[in-house]
Write a protein that holds these residues in place. Structure first.
Motif, PDB file in Angstrom:
ATOM      1  N   GLU A 115      -9.593  -5.455  -5.565  1.00 33.94           N
ATOM      2  CA  GLU A 115      -8.542  -6.157  -6.282  1.00 33.94           C
ATOM      3  C   GLU A 115      -7.792  -7.148  -5.403  1.00 33.94           C
ATOM      4  OE1 GLU A 115      -6.110  -3.119  -7.952  1.00 33.94           O
ATOM      5  OE2 GLU A 115      -7.758  -2.358  -9.162  1.00 33.94           O
ATOM      6  N   LEU A 116      -7.763  -6.892  -4.097  1.00 35.69           N
ATOM      7  CA  LEU A 116      -6.984  -7.760  -3.228  1.00 35.69           C
ATOM      8  C   LEU A 116      -7.832  -8.846  -2.588  1.00 35.69           C
ATOM      9  CD1 LEU A 116      -4.714  -5.186  -1.391  1.00 35.69           C
ATOM     10  CD2 LEU A 116      -4.174  -6.581  -3.349  1.00 35.69           C
ATOM     11  N   ASN A 117      -9.147  -8.764  -2.766  1.00 37.94           N
ATOM     12  CA  ASN A 117     -10.036  -9.665  -2.032  1.00 37.94           C
ATOM     13  C   ASN A 117      -9.786 -11.137  -2.320  1.00 37.94           C
ATOM     14  OD1 ASN A 117     -11.149  -7.550  -0.799  1.00 37.94           O
ATOM     15  ND2 ASN A 117     -13.058  -7.529  -1.948  1.00 37.94           N
ATOM     16  N   ASP A 118      -9.794 -11.492  -3.575  1.00 42.39           N
ATOM     17  CA  ASP A 118      -9.732 -12.909  -3.926  1.00 42.39           C
ATOM     18  C   ASP A 118      -8.387 -13.305  -4.494  1.00 42.39           C
ATOM     19  OD1 ASP A 118     -12.781 -11.968  -5.283  1.00 42.39           O
ATOM     20  OD2 ASP A 118     -12.577 -13.046  -3.398  1.00 42.39           O
ATOM     21  N   ARG A 119      -7.514 -12.334  -4.692  1.00 42.03           N
ATOM     22  CA  ARG A 119      -6.260 -12.646  -5.364  1.00 42.03           C
ATOM     23  C   ARG A 119      -5.087 -12.129  -4.555  1.00 42.03           C
ATOM     24  NH1 ARG A 119      -7.702  -9.229 -10.161  1.00 42.03           N
ATOM     25  NH2 ARG A 119      -5.615  -9.678 -10.920  1.00 42.03           N
ATOM     26  N   PRO A 120      -4.624 -12.944  -3.580  1.00 39.58           N
ATOM     27  CA  PRO A 120      -3.528 -12.499  -2.721  1.00 39.58           C
ATOM     28  C   PRO A 120      -2.278 -12.128  -3.503  1.00 39.58           C
ATOM     29  CG  PRO A 120      -4.155 -14.798  -2.253  1.00 39.58           C
ATOM     30  CD  PRO A 120      -5.112 -14.277  -3.271  1.00 39.58           C
ATOM     31  N   GLN A 121      -2.084 -12.700  -4.704  1.00 42.70           N
ATOM     32  CA  GLN A 121      -0.857 -12.408  -5.453  1.00 42.70           C
ATOM     33  C   GLN A 121      -0.822 -10.964  -5.928  1.00 42.70           C
ATOM     34  OE1 GLN A 121      -3.323 -14.237  -6.583  1.00 42.70           O
ATOM     35  NE2 GLN A 121      -3.651 -14.028  -8.779  1.00 42.70           N
ATOM     36  N   VAL A 122      -1.966 -10.283  -5.877  1.00 45.25           N
ATOM     37  CA  VAL A 122      -2.010  -8.875  -6.288  1.00 45.25           C
ATOM     38  C   VAL A 122      -1.154  -8.038  -5.341  1.00 45.25           C
ATOM     39  CG1 VAL A 122      -3.490  -6.863  -6.647  1.00 45.25           C
ATOM     40  CG2 VAL A 122      -4.242  -9.117  -7.409  1.00 45.25           C
ATOM     41  N   THR A 123      -1.012  -8.488  -4.081  1.00 42.33           N
ATOM     42  CA  THR A 123      -0.153  -7.783  -3.134  1.00 42.33           C
ATOM     43  C   THR A 123       1.260  -7.696  -3.704  1.00 42.33           C
ATOM     44  OG1 THR A 123      -1.441  -8.788  -1.378  1.00 42.33           O
ATOM     45  CG2 THR A 123       0.611  -7.721  -0.743  1.00 42.33           C
ATOM     46  N   VAL A 124       1.717  -8.798  -4.264  1.00 39.60           N
ATOM     47  CA  VAL A 124       3.038  -8.844  -4.880  1.00 39.60           C
ATOM     48  C   VAL A 124       3.059  -7.902  -6.081  1.00 39.60           C
ATOM     49  CG1 VAL A 124       4.709 -10.304  -6.062  1.00 39.60           C
ATOM     50  CG2 VAL A 124       3.434 -11.205  -4.104  1.00 39.60           C
ATOM     51  N   ASN A 125       2.015  -7.949  -6.887  1.00 34.51           N
ATOM     52  CA  ASN A 125       1.940  -7.076  -8.054  1.00 34.51           C
ATOM     53  C   ASN A 125       1.993  -5.607  -7.637  1.00 34.51           C
ATOM     54  OD1 ASN A 125       1.703  -9.351  -9.529  1.00 34.51           O
ATOM     55  ND2 ASN A 125      -0.494  -9.151  -9.914  1.00 34.51           N
ATOM     56  N   LEU A 126       1.327  -5.297  -6.516  1.00 32.95           N
ATOM     57  CA  LEU A 126       1.311  -3.916  -6.042  1.00 32.95           C
ATOM     58  C   LEU A 126       2.727  -3.461  -5.721  1.00 32.95           C
ATOM     59  CD1 LEU A 126      -0.288  -1.428  -4.970  1.00 32.95           C
ATOM     60  CD2 LEU A 126      -0.246  -2.558  -2.741  1.00 32.95           C
ATOM     61  N   MET A 127       3.475  -4.328  -4.998  1.00 31.69           N
ATOM     62  CA  MET A 127       4.831  -3.965  -4.614  1.00 31.69           C
ATOM     63  C   MET A 127       5.745  -3.865  -5.834  1.00 31.69           C
ATOM     64  SD  MET A 127       4.337  -3.582  -1.485  1.00 31.69           S
ATOM     65  CE  MET A 127       5.908  -3.440  -0.659  1.00 31.69           C
ATOM     66  N   ALA A 128       5.350  -4.491  -6.941  1.00 35.11           N
ATOM     67  CA  ALA A 128       6.174  -4.464  -8.147  1.00 35.11           C
ATOM     68  C   ALA A 128       5.670  -3.433  -9.151  1.00 35.11           C
ATOM     69  CB  ALA A 128       6.198  -5.852  -8.786  1.00 35.11           C
ATOM     70  N   ARG A 136       9.782   4.120  -4.353  1.00 34.10           N
ATOM     71  CA  ARG A 136      10.752   3.500  -3.476  1.00 34.10           C
ATOM     72  C   ARG A 136      12.155   3.991  -3.796  1.00 34.10           C
ATOM     73  NH1 ARG A 136      11.822  -2.823  -3.786  1.00 34.10           N
ATOM     74  NH2 ARG A 136      13.193  -2.050  -5.420  1.00 34.10           N
ATOM     75  N   SER A 137      12.495   4.054  -5.094  1.00 31.40           N
ATOM     76  CA  SER A 137      13.861   4.460  -5.406  1.00 31.40           C
ATOM     77  C   SER A 137      14.034   5.957  -5.154  1.00 31.40           C
ATOM     78  CB  SER A 137      14.238   4.074  -6.839  1.00 31.40           C
ATOM     79  OG  SER A 137      13.421   4.760  -7.751  1.00 31.40           O
ATOM     80  N   ALA A 138      12.942   6.732  -5.329  1.00 32.05           N
ATOM     81  CA  ALA A 138      13.010   8.165  -5.017  1.00 32.05           C
ATOM     82  C   ALA A 138      13.311   8.353  -3.537  1.00 32.05           C
ATOM     83  CB  ALA A 138      11.693   8.842  -5.385  1.00 32.05           C
ATOM     84  N   LEU A 139      12.649   7.561  -2.710  1.00 27.59           N
ATOM     85  CA  LEU A 139      12.853   7.695  -1.267  1.00 27.59           C
ATOM     86  C   LEU A 139      14.273   7.292  -0.876  1.00 27.59           C
ATOM     87  CD1 LEU A 139      11.573   8.128   1.619  1.00 27.59           C
ATOM     88  CD2 LEU A 139      11.521   5.640   1.683  1.00 27.59           C
ATOM     89  N   LEU A 140      14.706   6.151  -1.393  1.00 32.47           N
ATOM     90  CA  LEU A 140      16.045   5.671  -1.029  1.00 32.47           C
ATOM     91  C   LEU A 140      17.106   6.659  -1.507  1.00 32.47           C
ATOM     92  CD1 LEU A 140      15.657   1.829  -1.614  1.00 32.47           C
ATOM     93  CD2 LEU A 140      15.763   3.063   0.555  1.00 32.47           C
ATOM     94  N   GLY A 141      16.839   7.286  -2.667  1.00 31.70           N
ATOM     95  CA  GLY A 141      17.760   8.307  -3.151  1.00 31.70           C
ATOM     96  C   GLY A 141      17.792   9.494  -2.212  1.00 31.70           C
ATOM     97  N   ALA A 142      16.600   9.908  -1.753  1.00 35.87           N
ATOM     98  CA  ALA A 142      16.499  11.069  -0.872  1.00 35.87           C
ATOM     99  C   ALA A 142      17.164  10.790   0.478  1.00 35.87           C
ATOM    100  CB  ALA A 142      15.035  11.444  -0.671  1.00 35.87           C
ATOM    101  N   LEU A 143      17.226   9.503   0.853  1.00 28.71           N
ATOM    102  CA  LEU A 143      17.750   9.151   2.172  1.00 28.71           C
ATOM    103  C   LEU A 143      19.253   8.868   2.159  1.00 28.71           C
ATOM    104  CD1 LEU A 143      14.915   6.894   3.655  1.00 28.71           C
ATOM    105  CD2 LEU A 143      15.442   9.268   4.192  1.00 28.71           C
ATOM    106  N   ARG A 150      17.881   5.386   6.224  1.00 34.53           N
ATOM    107  CA  ARG A 150      17.811   4.586   4.999  1.00 34.53           C
ATOM    108  C   ARG A 150      17.618   3.111   5.344  1.00 34.53           C
ATOM    109  NH1 ARG A 150      21.252   2.985   0.800  1.00 34.53           N
ATOM    110  NH2 ARG A 150      20.245   3.356  -1.211  1.00 34.53           N
ATOM    111  N   VAL A 151      18.314   2.649   6.379  1.00 35.60           N
ATOM    112  CA  VAL A 151      18.154   1.255   6.813  1.00 35.60           C
ATOM    113  C   VAL A 151      16.715   1.044   7.314  1.00 35.60           C
ATOM    114  CG1 VAL A 151      18.825  -0.412   8.578  1.00 35.60           C
ATOM    115  CG2 VAL A 151      20.583   0.849   7.321  1.00 35.60           C
ATOM    116  N   ALA A 152      16.225   2.023   8.092  1.00 42.93           N
ATOM    117  CA  ALA A 152      14.860   1.922   8.598  1.00 42.93           C
ATOM    118  C   ALA A 152      13.863   1.905   7.444  1.00 42.93           C
ATOM    119  CB  ALA A 152      14.554   3.091   9.540  1.00 42.93           C
ATOM    120  N   ALA A 153      14.120   2.748   6.437  1.00 47.13           N
ATOM    121  CA  ALA A 153      13.224   2.806   5.280  1.00 47.13           C
ATOM    122  C   ALA A 153      13.239   1.487   4.522  1.00 47.13           C
ATOM    123  CB  ALA A 153      13.629   3.951   4.352  1.00 47.13           C
TER     124      ALA A 153
END
Ligand SMILES: [Zn+2]
Length: 168
Positions: A115-128, A136-143, A150-153
């Motif tokens: 999925e990431l080979n030809d479409r670099p924008q998928v990286t953005v999609n992954l993070m979203a 991400r919000s579970a982790l920030l909540g736990a921290l 939390r800053v490091a995370a």
């Protein structure tokens, strides 16, 4: 021209092709075994076997990729279990390590599935992706009780520094 290949017409063609692909026996040996000339066998291997060989290699490649994906998915499940356990025990460093691991595993999975080979924008999609945002919000909540971690995370998660997301 127009000459018919004796190997293609041979009743044992499947076995001959398999022997050629396996490459354990010499051409002469295979030719002797099946009663064809080594010339005809070489000609058949060079002109008629390659599509079959290519298909075989393709099938092997697809299988290898599938099993790679399965292995990565198992690792992801394990990292998610580690993260949950770390969160429950309030072990910030362990949770952070698990998230880091998950992030690279998700990227690896994306690459492995092509999925990431030809479409670099998928990286953005992954993070979203909902899965990632939830994580991400579970982790920030736990921290929350651990401001430094939390800053490091947040840095690992590529959030702007000093974000007050999730503050009461
Ligand atoms: Zn042939």
């Amino acid at each position: 021209m127009g000459r018919v290949c004796t190997v293609c017409r041979h009743p044992g063609r499947g076995a001959i092709d398999a022997a050629l692909v396996a490459g354990d026996a010499s051409l002469n040996k295979i030719a002797q075994q099946y009663g064809v000339s080594s010339y005809a066998l070489r000609r058949h291997r060079d002109r008629h076997l390659s599509p079959a060989l290519a298909a075989l290699r393709e099938a092997e490649e697809a299988e290898r990729e599938a099993s790679l994906q399965q292995r990565i998915e198992r690792l992801i499940e394990r990292a998610e279990r580690l993260l949950r356990a770390a969160e429950e025990d309030g072990r910030a460093q362990a949770a952070l390590a698990a998230v880091r691991e998950l992030r690279s595993l998700l990227e690896l999975l994306g690459k492995a599935s092509g999925e990431l080979n030809d479409r670099p924008q998928v990286t953005v999609n992954l993070m979203a992706s909902p899965e990632w945002l939830q994580l991400r919000s579970a982790l920030l909540g736990a921290l929350l009780p651990f401001p430094d971690a939390r800053v490091a995370a947040a840095a690992v998660l590529e959030l702007p520094a000093g974000t007050d997301e999730g503050e009461p």
